[in-house]
Motif scaffolding. Sequence first.
Motif, mmCIF file in Angstrom:
data_model
loop_
_atom_site.group_PDB
_atom_site.id
_atom_site.type_symbol
_atom_site.label_atom_id
_atom_site.label_comp_id
_atom_site.label_asym_id
_atom_site.label_seq_id
_atom_site.Cartn_x
_atom_site.Cartn_y
_atom_site.Cartn_z
ATOM 1 N N ALA A 67 0.836 -1.207 0.000
ATOM 2 C CA ALA A 67 0.000 0.000 0.000
ATOM 3 C C ALA A 67 0.868 1.254 0.000
ATOM 4 O O ALA A 67 0.603 2.213 -0.734
ATOM 5 N N HIS A 68 1.942 1.240 0.795
ATOM 6 C CA HIS A 68 2.820 2.417 0.845
ATOM 7 C C HIS A 68 3.591 2.583 -0.467
ATOM 8 O O HIS A 68 3.783 3.705 -0.933
ATOM 9 N N MET A 69 4.000 1.488 -1.062
ATOM 10 C CA MET A 69 4.693 1.570 -2.353
ATOM 11 C C MET A 69 3.774 2.163 -3.418
ATOM 12 O O MET A 69 4.205 2.979 -4.231
ATOM 13 N N ALA A 70 2.517 1.780 -3.389
ATOM 14 C CA ALA A 70 1.552 2.332 -4.349
ATOM 15 C C ALA A 70 1.364 3.825 -4.104
ATOM 16 O O ALA A 70 1.298 4.617 -5.045
ATOM 17 N N PHE A 71 1.298 4.208 -2.833
ATOM 18 C CA PHE A 71 1.151 5.620 -2.486
ATOM 19 C C PHE A 71 2.353 6.421 -2.980
ATOM 20 O O PHE A 71 2.196 7.466 -3.610
ATOM 21 N N CYS A 72 3.549 5.927 -2.702
ATOM 22 C CA CYS A 72 4.762 6.623 -3.158
ATOM 23 C C CYS A 72 4.829 6.675 -4.679
ATOM 24 O O CYS A 72 5.287 7.661 -5.253
#
Length: 130
Positions: A67-72
């Motif tokens: 989820a954080h990788m997608a956000f970044c």
Amino acid sequence: MEAVEPAVVVSCECCGLEEECTGEYIGGVRACFGGRWLCGLCSEAVKYEAGRSKRTVAMGVEEAVRAHMAFCGMFRRGGPAERVAEGMCRMLRRTACEKNRSTSSSSSRPTALATVASASGHHRASVPSA
């Protein structure tokens, strides 16, 4: 005398920030995040998200990392330096727009500085704003 482990440059898999770290530290971080290396800021964001989600819906560290990788990925165009420069440009544009709005709304009445300057006989050349 103990040999010092050489530092290795490693890139965050979320935001792209590069850091110099020892192999032992890199291995520890990768062990926490499913084999991925995350910088300090991204690792804290993932830990927070994984901890927060445990209270509501069960989300493991792996899901939080994804989820954080997608956000970044939504904000990642260039490297960290480019993002900082882009942020500074936005800040300067916003400041300039606010300055233009405040000067256009107060242009009909003299400012305190202009009143003091004209009363003292000192005048300043104004610089046109872009």
